[in-house]
Design a protein around this motif. Structure first.
Motif, short mmCIF file in Angstrom:
data_model
loop_
_atom_site.label_atom_id
_atom_site.label_comp_id
_atom_site.label_asym_id
_atom_site.label_seq_id
_atom_site.Cartn_x
_atom_site.Cartn_y
_atom_site.Cartn_z
N ALA A 1 -4.52 12.71 4.49
CA ALA A 1 -4.38 14.14 4.17
C ALA A 1 -2.93 14.55 4.00
O ALA A 1 -2.64 15.53 3.30
N HIS A 2 -2.00 13.81 4.62
CA HIS A 2 -0.61 14.27 4.65
C HIS A 2 0.38 13.30 4.01
O HIS A 2 1.58 13.57 4.01
N GLN A 3 -0.12 12.18 3.49
CA GLN A 3 0.74 11.23 2.79
C GLN A 3 0.06 10.82 1.48
O GLN A 3 -1.17 10.84 1.36
N PRO A 4 0.86 10.44 0.48
CA PRO A 4 0.25 9.95 -0.76
C PRO A 4 -0.44 8.61 -0.53
O PRO A 4 -0.17 7.91 0.45
N LEU A 5 -1.34 8.26 -1.44
CA LEU A 5 -2.01 6.96 -1.33
C LEU A 5 -0.97 5.85 -1.48
O LEU A 5 -0.08 5.94 -2.33
N PRO A 6 -1.06 4.80 -0.67
CA PRO A 6 -0.11 3.69 -0.81
C PRO A 6 -0.18 3.06 -2.19
O PRO A 6 -1.26 2.89 -2.77
N ALA A 7 0.98 2.71 -2.72
CA ALA A 7 1.04 2.05 -4.03
C ALA A 7 0.72 0.57 -3.92
O ALA A 7 0.51 -0.10 -4.93
N GLY A 8 0.70 0.03 -2.72
CA GLY A 8 0.42 -1.38 -2.50
C GLY A 8 0.41 -1.68 -1.02
O GLY A 8 0.44 -0.77 -0.18
#
Length: 953
Positions: A545-552
């Motif tokens: 909810a508070h961080q972007p989805l990990p790129a990897g």
């Protein structure tokens, strides 16, 4: 008089009434999927069983409560002869235009002869369904009628009539879905109809259902026809209709602006129900403005303290009212809900217990309650619900028992258990975590996690979904809805028990024979993030909810010491992250400049996707500069970050900073490095799934499941067939051939002479196999002899195999052999499907031998499958590397294996009568796959996951 539905009858008509023991019951909804056989018998004879006195059975399984396009509910059931008066009233209430479009002539009243014919059906060649609703007195009235009359072997003439007052609510589409399902069950595969040219709405219903409609005009009449077998498009249309309807039904509850609280009476304030009603009233009025509240059945001083008007009876409340919160003794709930229907109530939050969890009588009371509610267009949250909480921008709806509500946020929470809802909300508040909605379904007799997920799929105010599930009543529907939602929003799930097959009292759930791993595979295939407990649920939800989805998965680490860094790296690896990025050490006595430069260097690393920050000073506090530096670096770079900093927990201002998009991002703080690593690992795994290609539904060329259904209907209809029909080898091969799976014939023999005769007939070389179960398919144990090239070798092998079999069977004459043509050499695999009462069709795969039989190296898939699902099914087995050139072995034709699995999956999905199928072994060589053996078992269909029904998780 010319009817749109032909008056031709394909079979003798009989008068069939609802059994006397059944009044007011029989709604086919999610709560009934676990109904015992004894209670079914008390309701009606189920379809397919012999009815009393030789009459056709009343198909109770066709009854269903459904959600319409506007979110309201109604009940659909087969027509009864006792519906004659209601049908006449329905007809008289129709407009002249509607009557003309239906009967091709003005007709003020139905003649008695025609009326009796319309309500007299045989549930086979003449079928009629009615949608009914109840008024405040409990009497049913008809909203719509759908019927078919068989006019050929697999063709029927169809007609619909929907009340003018409810047109535009999708009732015609719902009736078509139900009628088509009933028709397919009776062997009908095509609908035809005659429609007046001006009745474009009816033709549109056929087309909008996803069917390929052909039409021609003759003598001023439009003749239409279409196949009713499901297609990708028709299934998608049904799923979309289901999604919109259920989403709207939840929106009516969660966005209600007028509420009535109904308590047990003014003198029952000391009882549990009295305290529940008083608490709910206080919470509703204390939660803010924007919601009008009324009270019934509460002490006058309680209503006065809350500042609301108290009414003597439900009927005295001025309507319309959108939502009701009810806390009354269980026996009083049915009349209360019936009365609420007159106020236009769309949803009831039932705080009371005392229903299904108390035994058969309580379960019957629960069914009566639901039937009453659904016939009045009402959804039910509960029984034993903690309530629902919706924190909007302008309005707060606290229709729950939670006196202290959390902050507003963008997480949607669903929790079945009321006590666990208390603990969950307390944990949310401790973390400073905001939520958008909380729904507690209690025993989820009606509203379930499926319904709320449908709403969250459309809700712009929800970014993350968290579900605590005590039981899952319909895993197939859950998987379908969760997969659709997970493509746009993460879904985090914790189940009661690792198997997810715990059934608390009051939860009506079918039994299951599937292994405990099954639910885990269902959730994996749906893209759901599964965690072990509510602590982990909130750990993962707050990160998403508070961080972007990990790129990897590549992870950079910032730690306060080398030993801490080693522990963090271990935790990251255990959570599925790759510790290949930079590891920076930040001593606890570092100055502010060192902190800023170290953090900047860490986030500038191009070889990392996510960041783990752990600082646990042994003396003093965490540097005041570190949280701010991490928050700004994470927000500016977009690298998903989790932190473990002493004295910081949950969502804190210290770890919050604005990003380049103007949105504030917060790095969540965790109690332990392991918690932080687990949250990041789960988020990274979900990001990979979401970014991947989910594939297209498999449709193998030449797979004719219609032919398979004809075979199965014929075999199950043979005289003397019991409840379960094992197929012999010939019929199994015939069934598999309909979907393009060829099984290499094998020939039973008893001695060497017979074996030699067979070998000469089919050609050398051959394989010799015992049929002893312990040795069957086991070349390593001597039960199979391959590449037998001549008579001498064959006689020797037959003698050896018979001798080996005798040790297992005691007498060689009781251990017949099989002789089969040799297939190309390759890897032996096993493909199975099983129809589980709870999970529906399950397809499994594994490599043959000890890996499959002893080590349980089996993977599971749940039709309908996509091509990507099939590929993952094959590649997920631990022994799969053997298929791809392991240790110098030649790689085999995996594509041919996947094609065979796809054909089995399509057969299992389209044929619920297929109780068990095993294709074993499937030998996969460098240039194809060959099925060497197969066995199958049939039984009457008993699947309850259709989109047309209200069915709960």
């Amino acid at each position: 008089m010319r009817l749109c539905s032909s008056v031709r009858v394909g079979g003798a008509a009989s008068i069939v009434d609802r059994p006397a023991a059944q009044p007011g019951t029989g709604a086919r909804i999610g709560a009934d999927v676990g109904r015992p056989a004894a209670s079914l018998a008390s309701m009606a004879v189920v379809a397919g069983d012999a009815a009393p006195s030789g009459r056709p059975a009343y198909p109770a399984a066709w009854e269903a409560d459904v959600v319409l396009a506007d979110g309201s509910t109604t009940h659909v059931r087969p027509i009864l002869t006792t519906d004659a008066d209601a049908l006449q009233t329905f007809h008289v209430g129709q407009s002249e235009r509607s009557t003309y479009l239906r009967f091709f002539a003005p007709l003020q009243r139905l003649p008695e002869r025609d009326l009796q014919r319309l309500v007299t059906v045989d549930h086979v060649d003449r079928v009629a369904l009615v949608a009914v609703a109840s008024d405040g007195s409990g009497l049913e009235h008809i909203l719509g009628v759908a019927r078919y009359d068989r006019v050929g072997t697999d063709e029927a003439e169809v007609a619909f009539n929907v009340a003018d007052a409810v047109q535009g609510r999708g009732l015609g589409s719902v009736l078509l879905e139900h009628l088509a399902a009933a028709a397919r069950e009776r062997g009908v595969r095509r609908f035809v109809a005659e429609v007046l040219p001006q009745n474009g709405r009816m033709i549109a219903v056929f087309r909008e259902a996803g069917y390929e409609v052909r039409q021609r005009t003759e003598d001023g009449i439009v003749a239409v026809g279409f196949d009713i077998d499901p297609t990708d498009r028709s299934l998608a249309v049904m799923a979309d209709r289901e999604h919109r309807a259920e989403s709207l039904s939840m929106r009516a509850l969660l966005e209600a602006r007028s509420v009535v609280v109904v308590g047990p009476g003014p003198d029952a304030d000391a009882t549990l129900h009295g305290r529940q009603a008083a608490r709910a009233l206080q919470n509703l009025t204390a939660s803010g403005t924007g919601v009008s509240v009324h009270a019934v059945g509460l002490p006058a001083d309680v209503a006065a303290d809350a500042g609301v008007r108290l009414y003597p009876q439900v009927h005295d409340v001025p309507g319309p009212v959108q939502l009701a919160v009810v806390a009354v003794p269980a026996p009083e709930a049915v009349p209360v809900v019936r009365a609420l229907g007159t106020l236009g109530v769309r949803g009831v939050v039932l705080l009371s217990a005392g229903f299904g969890e108390t035994g058969p009588d309580g379960l019957e009371l629960q069914r009566t309650l639901l039937r009453t509610a659904h016939s009045a267009g009402i959804r039910v949250v509960g029984p034993a619900s903690y309530g629902l909480l919706s924190l909007g921008e302008d309005v707060t709806l606290n229709a729950s028992l939670a006196a202290e509500q959390p902050d507003r946020g963008r997480i949607g929470l669903f929790c079945q258990s009321a006590p666990l809802a208390v603990a969950l909300l307390a944990a949310v508040r401790r973390r400073g975590l905001g939520i958008a909605e909380l729904v507690s379904s209690g025993h989820r007799a009606d509203v379930s996690g499926n319904d709320v997920m449908q709403f969250w799929g459309d809700d712009d105010g929800t970014d993350v979904v968290g579900l605590y599930l005590e039981s899952i009543g319909n895993p197939r529907k859950f998987s379908r809805i969760a997969r659709r939602l997970a493509l746009t929003k993460p879904v985090v799930v914790v189940t009661a028990g690792r198997s997810g097959q715990v059934v608390p009292p009051g939860h009506a759930v079918r039994p299951t024979y599937a292994p405990p791993r099954t639910l885990e595979e269902v959730l994996r295939q749906a893209g759901v993030i599964r965690v072990d407990n509510t602590h982990q649920l909130l750990d993962v939800a707050q990160l998403l909810a508070h961080q972007p989805l990990p790129a990897g998965r590549r992870t950079a680490i910032l730690a306060s010491s080398a030993s801490v860094a080693a522990l963090v790296a271990e935790a990251a690896s255990a959570s599925g992250l790759q510790v290949s990025g930079l590891v920076e050490l930040l001593p606890e006595d570092a100055d502010d400049e060192t902190v800023r430069s170290t953090v900047g260097r860490l986030y500038a690393d191009p070889e990392s996707d996510v960041v783990l920050v752990v600082s646990i000073p042994t003396v003093g506090d965490v540097s005041s500069t570190l949280p701010s530096s991490v928050a700004h670096a994470a927000a500016s770079t977009g690298k998903a970050t989790a932190a473990c900093l002493l004295d910081l927990h949950g969502i804190t201002p210290a770890l919050t900073a604005p990003g380049g998009d103007g949105r504030s991002w917060t790095v969540p703080a965790y109690s332990t490095p392991e918690d932080a690593a687990l949250a990041l690992g789960r988020a990274a795994r979900y990001a990979v799934w979401r970014a991947g290609d989910r594939g297209r539904p498999v449709h193998p060329t030449g797979a004719d499941t219609r032919a398979a259904r004809r075979l199965v209907a014929r075999w199950l209809g043979e005289p003397g067939v019991g409840a379960v029909l094992p197929l012999d080898a010939l019929r199994t091969r015939e069934l598999l051939a309909t979907v393009g799976v060829d099984v290499l014939p094998s020939y039973p023999v008893h001695d060497a002479d017979e074996a030699v005769d067979v070998a000469r007939a089919i050609g050398w070389p051959v394989a010799v196999k015992t049929t002893v179960p312990a040795l069957r398919h086991r070349a390593d144990l001597g039960g199979v002899r391959l590449d037998v090239a001549d008579e001498v070798e064959l006689r020797a092998d037959v003698e050896a195999v018979l001798t080996l079999a005798a040790a297992h069977r005691g007498d060689a004459t009781d251990a017949p052999l099989e002789v089969q043509s040799m297939a190309p050499h390759g890897s032996a695999c096993v493909v199975r499907s099983a129809e589980d009462p709870l999970f529906g069709p399950i397809v499994s795969f594994g490599l043959g031998g000890d890996a499959f039989d002893l080590l349980g190296d089996v993977t599971y898939g749940f039709p309908p499958l996509t091509d990507v699902d099939v590929g993952e099914l094959v590649r997920s087995a631990r022994a799969t590397p053997r298929l791809f050139g392991y240790r110098g072995l030649p790689a085999v034709d995996v594509a041919s294996l996947e094609d065979l699995i796809a054909r089995v999956a399509v057969l299992a999905d389209d044929l619920p009568e297929l109780r068990m199928l095993e294709v074993n072994p499937v030998v996969v060589s460098e240039h194809g796959s060959v099925a060497l053996g197969a066995r199958a078992t049939l039984a009457p269909a008993d699947r309850t996951d259709a989109t047309r029904r209200l069915a709960s998780t």
